[in-house]
Design an enzyme around this catalytic site. Structure first.
Site, PDB file in Angstrom:
ATOM      1  CB  THR A 283      -4.899  -9.283   1.821  1.00 34.96           C
ATOM      2  OG1 THR A 283      -3.867  -8.680   1.015  1.00 34.96           O
ATOM      3  CG2 THR A 283      -4.537  -9.190   3.288  1.00 34.96           C
ATOM      4  CG  ASP A 284      -7.994 -10.289  -4.040  1.00 37.24           C
ATOM      5  OD1 ASP A 284      -9.039 -10.743  -4.532  1.00 37.24           O
ATOM      6  OD2 ASP A 284      -6.990  -9.999  -4.726  1.00 37.24           O
ATOM      7  CD1 TRP A 285      -4.331  -4.434  -5.693  1.00 37.16           C
ATOM      8  CD2 TRP A 285      -3.015  -5.898  -6.745  1.00 37.16           C
ATOM      9  NE1 TRP A 285      -3.387  -3.720  -6.376  1.00 37.16           N
ATOM     10  CE2 TRP A 285      -2.560  -4.582  -7.026  1.00 37.16           C
ATOM     11  CE3 TRP A 285      -2.325  -6.973  -7.303  1.00 37.16           C
ATOM     12  CZ2 TRP A 285      -1.442  -4.343  -7.840  1.00 37.16           C
ATOM     13  CZ3 TRP A 285      -1.227  -6.721  -8.111  1.00 37.16           C
ATOM     14  CH2 TRP A 285      -0.792  -5.432  -8.365  1.00 37.16           C
ATOM     15  CG  ASN A 286      -5.279  -1.692  -1.407  1.00 34.35           C
ATOM     16  OD1 ASN A 286      -4.720  -1.566  -0.309  1.00 34.35           O
ATOM     17  ND2 ASN A 286      -6.131  -0.797  -1.900  1.00 34.35           N
TER      18      ASN A 286
END
Ligand code: GLC
Length: 750
Positions: A283-286
């Site tokens: 995933t992208d950050w969070n």
């Protein structure tokens, strides 16, 4: 002749057996890896499996993360760049954890590592994939020497909106150019063999549609109908998936209400089902955590269940997988098979990278391979090829021996940090060569330097008078303006893309001195600088050019190099024209070019007296500069394209030859571009589409024949019935200088 045939036959048999042997070797290597993955998986506990799917950003030194790693609760760490600490923590993973699974260390190596290349938008402007591949390879060698084996690049989001700060990280507006550049970066990062210690796994991002953020406002919703998604936004991702990119990153945005991090259509149906991708998705950050802000999940267990069941494998910084997955698997909300498949994909990439056999980095390596003369020379070449000559009135450039003094003015003339551009975490700004430093190295030139401002946002005009007096006592004025690095990149969108602060006032007053004015713009995006271009005699556009940008600019100013950069994205005249891009459809009422613009509208004009076509009263439809545009220090003339036939079937390959003559007085490189137009389709088709390009160096007076070979299958698109195919009919074809030039020839597909 018989002997000749026999030797040909022998050659063919030898070649065929080599190909077969290679394929067999690869298959057996893959089989071996699959076996190892299965063996490892069969030994793992539920907690150990979940640990492999958990990625954290380093929160301190190795000791501070020791216990989590020893317990097998972390699979990957990003933002950890000290080879000594990486080795210490890797030793914990390999020698202290129960199964000894090595960590995968990641970093955003976006456009260079210690030696910084032009931002990706600048690299795309080079239209030189070979050079871009070399740059990525250089970055991989430098980064892997610090223990990094995974980068979050290439960023191949199609962007048609200069308000979006992340256009800086993209390869521009065209699916073909972005595909070619994305593949070049994947090849450079991953090298010839993934288990080579200098190979770093690539990560295609941000999958998908992130560049279509409404209003160019970062993280905003994207509304992309499926045909457009497949015809415009997905092709670069398909290209890099098929080129062997080992990872993908799910994007922050939603498409039509469905966040990409919880979109099984994108992550499973297309990426794996249609493209056969067998790496893993992070995933992208969070971005998993943000499914709650999107309003599609109620709590952490829900977002974890939804994201992993949609096809996400690794969780960057939500801490959702590590905290919730064991329970979700116990409850059956996440099948054991789904968990196992995610872990299998992560292990597969770790085995492919050779991490189990070779987990440690040589701690003495970095100093030997970073910022070497060869790397700096490569960065200089990349910067030279990334700069676009937009204007050169009266051939004021290149500067000649008659120029004895120059005024170097403006806030970007000597900004070592900002010249590197966005996402240059590990750049060494002390090593940046600025334009001021490079120009001062030129023998026999007096340099009068005045920055005029503290920054590109400085609204004070107090520094302008000294810049004007420097201009008055110089033969030529070189004004270097633009954007500090922070004004583009993530979360840095602008509603107004004109020059900030009092830069425009400086340019106006410099122009008023009557001295030859060379404007150099260093920015992370196209800017609306039409008036400033009119006030200048020559204009270079340099998307943040990196470590050696100043040296490159000096080479171009004094003609050591001739410019060859081309616009990788359309430059709007006004921000209100956005979205504006060359490969648009024609509409039912296309602009005719004879429309009455605002200042010419007669008083009391009747409602429909101005014509009813698609344009702006105050801006027409023409951009400031079209896609593919750029000048150099000579001129080129194109002959009529000569087709190998006028009619083709879908399985054919079209060959087109075009003569290009250097009609000027100095050698230079032309970027010949091949565009097609499908005149009638089951859906409305773009007025032009780039299908090939070629850099060709031509001596003065020389004529070269440029040949393109275009498989007709490349004309396929997703049509009315959502299937991809070539539709028969008439096509136009151009071989020309940019997306707005040339005379087409036509051909038919049966
Ligand atoms: C950022 C970016 C992404 C980057 C990641 C790790 O938020 O969106 O491009 O790779 O986080 O730094």
């Amino acid at each position: 002749m018989i002997y000749q045939n026999i030797s040909n036959m022998k050659y063919r048999i030898l070649l065929a057996s080599l190909v077969l042997l290679t394929a067999c070797a690869e298959k057996s290597q893959n089989d071996l890896i699959e076996q190892k993955v299965d063996d490892m998986l069969s030994q793992m506990t539920l907690e150990e499996k979940v640990g492999q799917l958990h990625q954290i950003s380093a929160w301190g030194d190795a000791a501070s993360m020791h216990d989590e790693v020893a317990a097998g609760r972390i699979g990957s760490i990003l933002n950890f760049v000290d080879p000594v600490e990486i080795n210490k923590l890797q030793r914990v993973a390999v020698e202290e954890s129960r199964l000894g699974i090595p960590l995968l260390i990641a970093r955003d190596v976006i456009h260079g590592y210690n030696t910084i290349l032009p931002i990706p938008l600048g690299q795309a402007a080079s239209f030189d994939p070979e050079l871009v591949e070399q740059g990525a390879r250089m970055a991989a060698v430098e980064a892997s020497a610090d223990g990094i084996r995974w980068t979050f690049a290439p960023m191949i989001d199609i962007s048609r909106d200069a308000r979006w700060g992340r256009i800086a990280e993209s390869c521009g507006e065209d699916p073909y150019l972005a595909s070619v550049m994305g593949v070049a970066m994947v090849r450079g990062f991953q090298g010839d063999s993934l288990n080579d210690p200098t190979a770093i796994a690539a990560c295609a991002k941000h999958y998908a549609g992130y560049g279509a953020a409404e209003g160019g406002r970062d993280y905003n919703a994207a509304n992309i109908p499926e045909r457009q998604l497949r015809n415009v936004y997905l092709p670069p991702f398909e290209a890099v998936a098929k080129a062997g990119a080992q990872t993908f990153m799910s994007s922050f945005n939603e498409i039509d209400g469905v966040p990409s991090t919880a979109n099984p259509f994108l992550l499973n149906d297309v990426l794996r089902g249609e493209w056969g991708f067998d790496g893993f998705v992070v995933t992208d950050w969070n971005s998993a955590g943000e499914l709650m802000a999107h309003g599609v999940c109620v709590d952490k267990p829900d977002l974890v269940e939804k994201s992993i069941n949609s096809g996400v494998d690794m969780d960057m910084m939500t801490y959702g997988f590590i905290e919730e997955l064991p329970q979700l698997v116990e409850e059956g909300k996440v099948k054991q098979s789904v968990l196992d498949e995610a872990v299998r994909r992560v292990l597969r990439v770790k085995y492919r990278l050779g991490l189990f056999d070779n987990p440690y980095v040589d701690e003495s390596l970095s100093d030997k391979v970073s910022l070497t003369p060869e790397n700096l020379a490569l960065a200089r070449k990349a910067a030279v090829e990334s700069v676009i000559l937009l204007k050169n009135e009266g051939d004021v450039l290149p500067l000649g021996a008659n120029v004895k003094s120059v005024a170097v003015v403006g806030p970007m003339a000597h900004m070592k940090y900002d010249q590197l551009g966005t996402w240059a975490f590990d750049g060494v700004s002390d090593r940046t060569v600025t334009p001021l430093e490079a120009i001062r190295e030129i023998p026999g030139i007096t340099v009068n330097y005045e920055p005029a401002f503290d920054s590109t946002r400085d609204k004070s005009t107090a520094g302008i008078p000294t810049a004007i007096s420097a201009a008055r006592r110089s033969d030529v004025v070189i004004a270097i303006v633009g954007e500090e690095a922070i004004l583009s990149g993530e979360a840095h969108s602008l509603a107004d893309i004109s020059l900030k602060g009092a830069q425009n006032e400086l340019i106006r007053q410099l122009s008023a001195t009557g001295k030859p004015l060379v404007l150099i713009v260093m920015a992370g995006r196209p800017l609306t600088i039409g008036e400033q271009i009119e006030q200048s005699d020559a204009v270079f556009y340099s998307f943040h050019p990196g470590t050696m940008g100043g040296a490159a600019i000096a080479d171009l100013l004094w003609g050591v190099e001739a410019p060859s950069g081309r616009t990788p994205v359309t430059f709007p005249k006004m921000v209100g024209q956005i979205p504006i891009y060359y490969n648009h459809t024609n509409t039912g009422r296309p602009f005719q070019g004879n429309e009455t613009l605002l200042d010419d509208i007669p008083l009391k004009a009747g409602q429909t007296s101005l014509g009813c076509t698609s344009f702006y009263l105050d801006a027409g439809v023409e951009p400031l500069y079209p896609f593919g545009y750029g000048l150099t220090y000579t001129t080129f003339e194109y002959g009529e394209p000569r087709l190998s036939a006028n009619e083709f079937s879908v399985d054919d390959t079209l060959t087109v030859e075009t003569n290009i003559t250097n009609t000027g007085s100095r050698e230079a490189t032309e970027v010949a571009q091949l565009y097609v137009r499908d005149l009638v389709g089951s859906i409305s088709r773009p007025v032009r589409e780039l299908k090939a390009f070629k850099r060709v160096n031509i001596k003065p007076g020389e004529t070269v024949t440029v040949e393109f070979r275009l498989p007709i299958s490349e004309l396929a698109f997703y049509g009315f019935d959502y299937t991809r195919k070539v539709e028969p009919g008439e096509f136009n074809l151009w071989v020309c200088h940019d997306s707005n030039s040339g005379t087409p020839v036509s051909f038919t597909v049966k």
